[in-house]
Design an enzyme around this catalytic site. Structure first.
Site, short mmCIF file in Angstrom:
data_model
loop_
_atom_site.label_atom_id
_atom_site.label_comp_id
_atom_site.label_asym_id
_atom_site.label_seq_id
_atom_site.Cartn_x
_atom_site.Cartn_y
_atom_site.Cartn_z
N GLU A 81 37.28 18.91 -46.23
CA GLU A 81 38.43 18.25 -46.82
C GLU A 81 39.40 17.78 -45.74
OE1 GLU A 81 38.67 20.33 -51.16
OE2 GLU A 81 39.79 21.26 -49.56
N CYS A 103 45.92 15.48 -42.11
CA CYS A 103 45.56 16.85 -41.75
C CYS A 103 44.03 16.95 -41.77
CB CYS A 103 46.19 17.79 -42.77
SG CYS A 103 45.75 19.50 -42.52
N CYS A 110 35.48 28.89 -41.94
CA CYS A 110 36.19 29.39 -40.76
C CYS A 110 35.74 30.82 -40.49
CB CYS A 110 37.70 29.37 -41.01
SG CYS A 110 38.65 29.98 -39.59
N CYS A 114 41.06 35.35 -42.23
CA CYS A 114 42.43 35.73 -42.64
C CYS A 114 42.41 35.99 -44.15
CB CYS A 114 43.42 34.62 -42.29
SG CYS A 114 43.42 34.22 -40.54
N CYS A 117 43.81 33.32 -46.80
CA CYS A 117 43.39 31.93 -46.67
C CYS A 117 42.07 31.67 -47.39
CB CYS A 117 43.26 31.60 -45.18
SG CYS A 117 42.58 29.97 -44.85
N GLY A 160 39.23 25.55 -40.83
CA GLY A 160 38.64 25.94 -39.55
C GLY A 160 39.65 26.24 -38.47
N GLU A 161 39.15 26.86 -37.41
CA GLU A 161 39.99 27.25 -36.27
C GLU A 161 39.67 26.32 -35.09
OE1 GLU A 161 42.61 29.14 -35.22
OE2 GLU A 161 42.02 28.30 -33.28
N LEU A 216 51.51 32.76 -36.93
CA LEU A 216 51.94 34.12 -36.59
C LEU A 216 51.85 35.03 -37.82
CD1 LEU A 216 52.97 35.14 -33.82
CD2 LEU A 216 55.25 35.15 -34.81
N ASN A 291 51.17 29.18 -50.61
CA ASN A 291 50.55 28.57 -51.79
C ASN A 291 49.70 29.63 -52.46
OD1 ASN A 291 51.53 25.90 -51.31
ND2 ASN A 291 50.08 25.81 -49.62
N CYS A 332 47.97 23.62 -47.69
CA CYS A 332 47.37 24.49 -46.68
C CYS A 332 46.77 25.73 -47.32
CB CYS A 332 48.41 24.97 -45.69
SG CYS A 332 49.28 23.67 -44.89
N1 SAH Z 1 42.98 27.91 -38.27
C1 SAH Z 1 44.19 27.36 -37.82
C2 SAH Z 1 44.49 26.01 -38.42
C3 SAH Z 1 44.19 25.82 -39.87
S1 SAH Z 1 45.11 26.75 -41.05
C4 SAH Z 1 45.34 28.30 -38.07
O1 SAH Z 1 45.17 29.28 -38.78
O2 SAH Z 1 46.40 28.06 -37.51
C5 SAH Z 1 46.57 25.85 -41.23
C6 SAH Z 1 47.78 26.66 -41.71
O3 SAH Z 1 47.70 26.96 -43.11
C7 SAH Z 1 47.89 28.00 -41.00
O4 SAH Z 1 49.19 28.25 -40.56
C8 SAH Z 1 47.51 28.94 -42.12
O5 SAH Z 1 47.99 30.20 -41.87
C9 SAH Z 1 48.11 28.27 -43.32
N2 SAH Z 1 47.67 28.80 -44.61
C10 SAH Z 1 46.56 29.48 -44.91
N3 SAH Z 1 46.55 29.86 -46.22
C11 SAH Z 1 47.70 29.38 -46.76
C12 SAH Z 1 48.27 29.42 -48.07
N4 SAH Z 1 47.65 29.99 -49.08
N5 SAH Z 1 49.46 28.84 -48.26
C13 SAH Z 1 50.11 28.20 -47.24
N6 SAH Z 1 49.62 28.13 -46.00
C14 SAH Z 1 48.42 28.71 -45.75
FE1 SF4 Z 2 42.81 31.99 -40.62
FE2 SF4 Z 2 43.31 29.41 -40.06
FE3 SF4 Z 2 40.80 30.27 -40.36
FE4 SF4 Z 2 42.38 30.15 -42.48
S1 SF4 Z 2 41.69 28.43 -41.27
S2 SF4 Z 2 40.98 31.85 -41.92
S3 SF4 Z 2 44.36 30.67 -41.56
S4 SF4 Z 2 42.23 30.92 -38.78
#
Ligand code: SAH
Ligand code: SF4
Length: 341
Positions: A81, A103, A110, A114, A117, A160-161, A216, A291, A332
């Site tokens: 996406e 974006c 990923c 986390c 996520c 993804g990271e 963070l 979210n 996100c």
């Molecule tokens: N993997 C990288 C980049 C993609 S995630 C990272 O984690 O930074 C992009 C952002 O969306 C991150 O800050 C992540 O923590 C946030 N995110 C993940 N789940 C979310 C949710 N349910 N609501 C809002 N932001 C979220």
């Molecule tokens: Fe964590 Fe970013 Fe991967 Fe989601 S996309 S699992 S927030 S590292």
């Protein structure tokens, strides 16, 4: 779109052909090879057959028309996406002052897991190639061209990271940067990482003025490890050490993203603890409303306001992000490539 056979096809062609073709795809935004009139007809025919330009995507538009989500099917049927967010400048109907931010995803799924996520719950399926990353941007560039608009910003904050697919992400950024293709300034590009230290170290050496964001989400290791298992390998103080080295080298601001999750990381004590870490000149904290997913809920507005106030009182630079496209699951952390239609 599939350009994997391109280099092989150009083996017996003069060297400038590749530049010419990349320009046709990524600058002129051609959608079929007949538009590339500078190429010999025979080569065009081969390209038509072996390098299709069509991008297989389904679009969903949010109610306010500001957010457009694309579900792109790749050559191996995997899906990713990408999201376009249009921000009109409030006092102007002039499209040149508005922002069109895309974006992008850099992996299918990923590996970081986390717990908050949706993408993390999928696990890693595979890395995207440079062209698969660019394809997402290209789709929206073509879309905006129809109304004479352009992409103004690209964020690597989709699925993804980025630092677990470092080389392909960086190659895609160099193409975005290239005046012969997208010509997008590095300052308009943002990369977000959950804190992969070797990636931060490598980026510091790239000599690119892009924006680095760190996810963070917690002010101490115990809580952070619960939310982000990668914190075991990359604990907070080591991430901040790497960031400080990066700042010393680049003099760039760093954005720390902090999701506010109800009852998990949003107490006054959490805010105070975060303030101690974040009170630095080039550090910015971006508070993000969570979210909702099945696992966690967003903090109430009053809690967010109080959290922000505490940080401000402690002298931390803090901003608050709005959430776009929730109604089409384009926000996100809601990116998980289920095809609901
Ligand atoms: N993997 C990288 C980049 C993609 S995630 C990272 O984690 O930074 C992009 C952002 O969306 C991150 O800050 C992540 O923590 C946030 N995110 C993940 N789940 C979310 C949710 N349910 N609501 C809002 N932001 C979220
Ligand atoms: Fe964590 Fe970013 Fe991967 Fe989601 S996309 S699992 S927030 S590292």
């Amino acid at each position: 779109m599939n350009l994997t056979k391109l280099e092989k096809l150009l083996e017996n062609q003069p060297a400038f052909r590749l530049t010419q073709i990349r320009q046709a795809i990524f600058k002129d935004l051609i959608e079929n090879w007949d538009e590339a009139q500078t190429l010999p007809a025979q080569l065009r025919d081969q390209l038509k057959e072996q390098c299709p330009l069509k991008i297989d995507a389904k679009l969903a538009v949010s109610k306010d028309n500001q957010t457009i989500k694309a579900l792109i099917t790749l050559q191996d049927s995997k899906k990713v996406e990408a999201v376009l967010m249009k921000h009109k400048s409030p006092n102007s109907s002039n499209p040149t002052t508005s922002r069109n931010s895309v974006c992008v995803s850099c992996q299918v799924g990923c590996p970081m897991g986390c717990t908050f996520c949706e993408t993390g719950k999928m696990g890693l399926i595979r890395n995207l190639t440079e062209n698969e990353i660019l394809e997402q941007i290209l789709l929206f560039a073509r879309f905006l061209k129809k109304t004479d608009e352009k992409i103004t910003n690209v964020t690597y904050m989709g699925m993804g990271e980025p630092f677990m697919n470092y080389d392909n992400v960086m190659a895609s950024i160099r193409t975005l940067n290239d005046p012969k293709t997208f010509n997008l300034g590095a300052r308009r590009i943002s990369v977000s990482t959950c804190g992969i230290i070797d990636g931060i170290d490598r980026l510091a050496e790239e000599n690119l003025e892009l924006n680095l964001a760190i996810s963070l989400h917690a002010p101490n290791d115990i809580l952070r490890t619960k939310l982000m298992p990668s914190n075991r390998k990359y604990p907070l103080h080591k991430i901040l050490q790497a960031v400080d080295t990066y700042v010393a080298k680049t003099n760039r601001k760093i954005m720390f993203e902090y999701l506010l999750i109800k009852g998990i990381n949003d107490t006054e004590e959490n805010a105070q603890e975060l303030a101690l870490l974040m009170k630095k000149k080039l550090y910015m904290v971006n508070l993000i409303p969570y979210n909702p997913t099945d696992t966690y809920k967003p903090s109430p507005t009053a809690t967010i306001r109080q959290f922000k106030q505490t940080l401000e009182d402690e002298g931390v630079n803090v901003t608050q992000r709005y959430s776009y496209g929730q109604d089409i699951q384009a926000a996100c952390g809601q990116l998980a490539t289920e095809d609901k239609s």
